[in-house]
Design an enzyme around this catalytic site. Structure first.
Site, PDB file in Angstrom:
ATOM      1  N   HIS A 214      -8.706   3.777  -2.065  1.00 24.22           N
ATOM      2  CA  HIS A 214      -7.419   3.270  -1.671  1.00 24.22           C
ATOM      3  C   HIS A 214      -6.886   2.703  -3.147  1.00 24.22           C
ATOM      4  O   HIS A 214      -6.840   1.345  -3.231  1.00 24.22           O
ATOM      5  CB  HIS A 214      -7.238   2.415  -0.400  1.00 24.22           C
ATOM      6  CG  HIS A 214      -6.053   1.952   0.049  1.00 24.22           C
ATOM      7  ND1 HIS A 214      -4.744   2.437  -0.542  1.00 24.22           N
ATOM      8  CD2 HIS A 214      -5.652   0.844   0.834  1.00 24.22           C
ATOM      9  CE1 HIS A 214      -3.847   1.833   0.176  1.00 24.22           C
ATOM     10  NE2 HIS A 214      -4.268   0.834   0.668  1.00 24.22           N
TER      11      HIS A 214
ATOM     12  N   CYS B 190       0.142   2.039   6.466  1.00 25.55           N
ATOM     13  CA  CYS B 190       0.408   0.752   6.917  1.00 25.55           C
ATOM     14  C   CYS B 190       0.459  -0.139   5.511  1.00 25.55           C
ATOM     15  O   CYS B 190      -0.304   0.456   4.464  1.00 25.55           O
ATOM     16  CB  CYS B 190      -0.800   0.191   7.659  1.00 25.55           C
ATOM     17  SG  CYS B 190      -2.393   0.603   6.969  1.00 25.55           S
TER      18      CYS B 190
ATOM     19  N   CYS C 235       0.844  -1.247  -0.132  1.00 28.80           N
ATOM     20  CA  CYS C 235      -0.033  -0.203   0.169  1.00 28.80           C
ATOM     21  C   CYS C 235       0.970   1.316  -0.076  1.00 28.80           C
ATOM     22  O   CYS C 235       0.272   2.259  -0.414  1.00 28.80           O
ATOM     23  CB  CYS C 235      -0.969  -0.018   1.122  1.00 28.80           C
ATOM     24  SG  CYS C 235      -1.937  -1.485   1.261  1.00 28.80           S
TER      25      CYS C 235
END
Length: 391
Positions: A347, A377, A92
């Site tokens: 996201h 994260c 990510c």
């Protein structure tokens, strides 16, 4: 003389739902990334031949996102063939790491102008497809973690349980994200950062749902519970739902990073400078808590305290992550994701790091803030953190 790495510009596409029919789902991911690269150099009147490197983040590097998508996007954007590009995967945080690598190249004196960017088309390249149905771990990881690792949704459940977050707390945070993002969109706060996508008429962030409330989220069922997982983790109450998680998303974003000297020579006005970076590993089972030690480390490296920070961007992969970060850091909740976060704004994995950076720069400028901190994260138990200073 000390070299400074500065941010001259940051942009992103509007957010698209990461499923067939989403507003960006008809755009090939190479073209999606090429669009922001082309727009970034054109709106700064920058000769793309001067770019030393383009570093891009992408998580699912398979199919239409394979074969070094960043290099392909550089060529698709019409940059000269001598401009290179490379694609990295820190899950990510891929494009946040791209920005770190870009800034570090400038700080080391090995580059003058670097573009950091990222892309993910989750509608066209589904999450998890890069594994191609194969085992991504191997026997030695299975030996080290004999009970097996879990997906991020279960990790988010473990965090919610360990920190004691009730379902209504998670849903309230999710509703806050939509409320803030909707207000930012309506006020025009995103106008300077969102750029058009060729062939797409909308500039609206498609995943933001105005009017989202705790009551409207309360009816959603847990997203990650299975009978086998419930037997393995009998302590879990299964509170993570599609409503308090970030949605599947399409998007691209980019940052123009250069030395302060190069910006001066080109007559470009820097908007912010990089102050400090950190990256940490964390427990790969709980996976998403690395943002806490990464924040402590980056503050220490910058010689700053939480009171010095004017805005935070903590990626909202799941509501339990920023809530745990808040609980452990004691940061001011009012400074956290003030324009909404990934629960509302999506996201788009490989793009999220530079998307957060884009929003953070604009928030500091709009409020007159000096320091901003972003942290992300990451799958496998990692986290990046970055501190920037508005100029």
């Amino acid at each position: 003389m000390v070299t400074e790495a500065v941010i001259v510009d940051v942009i992103r596409t509007p957010v698209g739902r990461g499923k067939p029919g989403g507003q960006l789902s008809g755009v090939h991911p190479v073209d999606l990334l090429a669009g922001v690269l082309d727009t970034l150099v054109n709106r700064n009147d920058l000769d793309s031949a001067l770019v030393d490197d383009v570093i891009g983040g992408c998580v699912s590097q398979v199919g239409e996102q394979s074969y070094n998508i960043t290099r392909n996007a550089v060529l698709a954007a019409g940059f000269p063939e001598h401009v290179p590009g490379t694609t990295i995967d820190r899950q990510c945080g891929s494009s946040q790491q791209a920005a770190t690598f870009a800034a570090q190249a400038v700080l080391a004196g090995q580059a003058d102008i670097v573009i950091a960017c990222g892309v993910e088309s989750m509608s066209r390249v589904p999450l998890g497809s890069s594994a191609q149905g194969a085992d991504p771990y191997g026997s030695r990881i299975r030996t080290r973690y004999p009970d097996g690792l879990v997906n991020q949704g279960v990790s988010a459940e473990l965090i919610a349980q360990r920190w004691g977050f009730a379902r209504d707390e998670l849903d309230a945070f999710a509703a806050r994200s939509h409320e803030l993002a909707a207000a930012a969109g309506e006020s025009g706060a995103f106008a300077t950062e969102v750029v058009p996508v060729p062939g797409v008429d909308s500039l609206v962030d498609e995943t933001v749902r105005p009017g989202t409330s705790v009551d409207s989220l309360a009816g959603l069922n847990p997203a990650f519970r299975t009978d086998a997982l419930a037997e393995r983790f009998p302590e879990l109450e299964w509170r993570i739902t599609p409503g308090n998680s970030s949605p599947l998303t399409d998007g691209a974003s980019a940052a123009l990073i250069m030395s302060a000297d190069a910006a001066e020579k080109l007559g470009l006005e820097p908007r912010a400078r990089f102050r400090a970076f950190s990256v940490v590993g964390s427990d790969p089972l709980v996976m998403l808590t690395g943002v806490i030690p990464a924040t402590a480390r980056v503050l220490d490296r910058a010689g700053l305290a939480h009171d010095d920070i004017d805005a935070y961007e903590v990626n909202e992969a799941f509501a339990s992550v920023p809530l745990a970060w808040l609980a452990d850091t004691g940061a001011d909740a009012a400074k956290l994701n003030p324009r909404g976060g990934a629960i509302a704004l999506g996201h788009a994995l490989g793009s999220s790091g530079t998307r957060l950076l884009t929003t953070l720069v604009n928030q500091l400028e709009a409020t007159g803030g000096r320091y901003g901190l972003q942290t992300m994260c990451e799958g496998g138990g990692m986290a990046n953190a970055t501190i920037i200073e508005r100029i």
